[in-house]
Design a protein around this motif. Structure first.
Motif, PDB file in Angstrom:
ATOM      1  N   ALA A  89      14.162  61.770 -31.972  1.00 51.27           N
ATOM      2  CA  ALA A  89      15.385  62.571 -31.882  1.00 51.27           C
ATOM      3  C   ALA A  89      15.330  63.508 -30.673  1.00 51.27           C
ATOM      4  N   MET A  90      14.212  64.194 -30.512  1.00 52.59           N
ATOM      5  CA  MET A  90      14.067  65.116 -29.391  1.00 52.59           C
ATOM      6  C   MET A  90      14.058  64.378 -28.063  1.00 52.59           C
ATOM      7  N   TYR A  91      13.451  63.199 -28.041  1.00 52.35           N
ATOM      8  CA  TYR A  91      13.394  62.416 -26.802  1.00 52.35           C
ATOM      9  C   TYR A  91      14.785  61.960 -26.377  1.00 52.35           C
ATOM     10  N   VAL A  92      15.574  61.496 -27.358  1.00 45.17           N
ATOM     11  CA  VAL A  92      16.945  61.077 -27.061  1.00 45.17           C
ATOM     12  C   VAL A  92      17.741  62.237 -26.474  1.00 45.17           C
ATOM     13  N   VAL A  93      17.594  63.430 -27.062  1.00 45.94           N
ATOM     14  CA  VAL A  93      18.362  64.595 -26.609  1.00 45.94           C
ATOM     15  C   VAL A  93      17.834  65.116 -25.268  1.00 45.94           C
ATOM     16  N   LEU A  94      16.524  65.232 -25.117  1.00 52.15           N
ATOM     17  CA  LEU A  94      15.955  65.785 -23.886  1.00 52.15           C
ATOM     18  C   LEU A  94      16.255  64.928 -22.663  1.00 52.15           C
ATOM     19  N   THR A  95      16.321  63.609 -22.856  1.00 49.06           N
ATOM     20  CA  THR A  95      16.593  62.736 -21.706  1.00 49.06           C
ATOM     21  C   THR A  95      18.053  62.801 -21.254  1.00 49.06           C
ATOM     22  N   ILE A  96      18.901  63.491 -22.023  1.00 48.89           N
ATOM     23  CA  ILE A  96      20.272  63.722 -21.568  1.00 48.89           C
ATOM     24  C   ILE A  96      20.277  64.715 -20.409  1.00 48.89           C
ATOM     25  N   PHE A  97      19.431  65.755 -20.534  1.00 50.55           N
ATOM     26  CA  PHE A  97      19.479  66.883 -19.600  1.00 50.55           C
ATOM     27  C   PHE A  97      18.317  66.938 -18.610  1.00 50.55           C
ATOM     28  N   LEU A  98      17.176  66.388 -18.985  1.00 48.21           N
ATOM     29  CA  LEU A  98      15.976  66.537 -18.174  1.00 48.21           C
ATOM     30  C   LEU A  98      15.614  65.243 -17.461  1.00 48.21           C
ATOM     31  N   PHE A  99      14.949  65.377 -16.311  1.00 46.80           N
ATOM     32  CA  PHE A  99      14.597  64.240 -15.475  1.00 46.80           C
ATOM     33  C   PHE A  99      13.108  64.276 -15.130  1.00 46.80           C
ATOM     34  N   GLN A 100      12.576  63.109 -14.769  1.00 52.09           N
ATOM     35  CA  GLN A 100      11.218  63.027 -14.247  1.00 52.09           C
ATOM     36  C   GLN A 100      11.228  62.087 -13.065  1.00 52.09           C
ATOM     37  N   LYS A 101      11.078  62.647 -11.887  1.00 46.42           N
ATOM     38  CA  LYS A 101      11.120  61.829 -10.684  1.00 46.42           C
ATOM     39  C   LYS A 101      10.074  60.726 -10.737  1.00 46.42           C
ATOM     40  N   GLY A 102      10.507  59.498 -10.486  1.00 47.41           N
ATOM     41  CA  GLY A 102       9.605  58.364 -10.435  1.00 47.41           C
ATOM     42  C   GLY A 102       9.358  57.685 -11.768  1.00 47.41           C
ATOM     43  N   SER A 103       9.835  58.256 -12.887  1.00 43.82           N
ATOM     44  CA  SER A 103       9.547  57.679 -14.197  1.00 43.82           C
ATOM     45  C   SER A 103      10.623  56.683 -14.616  1.00 43.82           C
ATOM     46  N   SER A 104      10.192  55.595 -15.220  1.00 44.36           N
ATOM     47  CA  SER A 104      11.141  54.616 -15.750  1.00 44.36           C
ATOM     48  C   SER A 104      11.845  55.152 -16.993  1.00 44.36           C
ATOM     49  N   GLU A 105      11.317  56.237 -17.555  1.00 44.60           N
ATOM     50  CA  GLU A 105      11.880  56.811 -18.767  1.00 44.60           C
ATOM     51  C   GLU A 105      12.972  57.831 -18.482  1.00 44.60           C
ATOM     52  N   SER A 106      13.263  58.067 -17.217  1.00 47.21           N
ATOM     53  CA  SER A 106      14.248  59.074 -16.833  1.00 47.21           C
ATOM     54  C   SER A 106      15.498  58.422 -16.262  1.00 47.21           C
ATOM     55  N   LYS A 107      16.635  59.113 -16.400  1.00 51.24           N
ATOM     56  CA  LYS A 107      17.832  58.674 -15.692  1.00 51.24           C
ATOM     57  C   LYS A 107      17.632  58.944 -14.202  1.00 51.24           C
ATOM     58  N   PRO A 108      18.342  58.226 -13.333  1.00 49.91           N
ATOM     59  CA  PRO A 108      18.213  58.461 -11.892  1.00 49.91           C
ATOM     60  C   PRO A 108      18.575  59.893 -11.516  1.00 49.91           C
ATOM     61  N   LEU A 109      17.912  60.427 -10.501  1.00 45.61           N
ATOM     62  CA  LEU A 109      18.163  61.798 -10.061  1.00 45.61           C
ATOM     63  C   LEU A 109      19.379  61.920  -9.144  1.00 45.61           C
ATOM     64  N   ASP A 110      19.633  60.877  -8.346  1.00 42.71           N
ATOM     65  CA  ASP A 110      20.599  61.000  -7.264  1.00 42.71           C
ATOM     66  C   ASP A 110      21.890  60.214  -7.468  1.00 42.71           C
ATOM     67  N   LYS A 111      22.092  59.694  -8.668  1.00 43.77           N
ATOM     68  CA  LYS A 111      23.341  58.977  -8.941  1.00 43.77           C
ATOM     69  C   LYS A 111      23.674  59.067 -10.418  1.00 43.77           C
TER      70      LYS A 111
END
Length: 220
Positions: A72-94
């Protein structure tokens, strides 16, 4: 049937593994509980008796609780937070497809009905995944407390002390120790996956970037 199994293989494999390990937990847990009972001069229990015990409820739901909290926390945190270079993050620049406003989507035959209906149904549906996971966490948290209170009361009474209620058990250090020891391990595992996916690869897995992808590329 073969096509259906292929289309649902990931779910089927995980559910099968769950049944295998859950069965192993039940059998080994019943044996362990019986040994503990006999060590205290009590008779051994059957598997069915173990399933009705607070020991089983506590052991089961304290683990489920941490899993659902993590997801639950992972689903919510990945809405707002990013990790450069990680496959688990949404893109930073688009903009990611997940951020698109469903009210502007093209409605087709296969469009989920809440999107077609709009309004409250769509408002709920937009957050239905996190809602489900948080509900499952709260249910597991509660059952952890219920089973734990029963098991803790049995232990208290065997030492000549008073039993505790559900609310009293929630105030014990034992309950929070059981919870925190599981919660910390779940978030450690997520942190390792998020960080490791920047530099490490697993060919063929959607949880990994393509093997030849640069480390700085973000997103799957």
């Amino acid at each position: 049937m073969r096509k259906w199994a292929k289309e649902h293989g990931l779910l089927l494999a995980n559910f099968a593994l769950f049944l295998v390990f859950f069965g192993g937990m039940i059998l080994s847990g019943a044996a362990s509980y019986s040994e503990d009972q006999q060590a205290h001069g009590e008779p051994a229990v059957t598997v069915l008796q173990f399933l009705a015990s607070g020991e089983f409820l506590e052991a089961t739901f304290e683990n489920w609780e941490s899993e659902f909290l993590q997801m639950a926390m992972y689903v919510v945190l990945t809405i707002f937070l990013f990790q450069k270079g990680s496959s688990e993050s949404k893109p930073l620049d688009k903009k990611a497809p997940q951020d698109e406003d469903p009210r502007h989507a093209t409605i087709g035959k296969a469009t989920p009905w809440p999107v077609k209906r709009g309004g409250i149904a769509l408002g709920f549906y937009k957050h239905s995944l996190s809602i489900l996971l948080f509900v499952l966490f709260l249910a597991s948290f509660t059952m952890h407390g219920v089973g734990g209170a029963e098991a803790y009361s049995e232990d208290q009474q065997s030492h000549g002390q008073a039993a505790v209620t559900f609310l009293q058990y929630l105030g014990t250090s034992r309950f929070w120790f059981e919870s925190f020891q599981n919660w910390q391990s779940e978030f450690l595992a997520v942190a390792v996956l998020v960080g490791a996916s920047v530099y490490l690869r697993e060919k063929g897995s959607p949880e990994s970037k393509p093997v030849a992808e640069p480390h700085y590329e973000t997103g799957a």
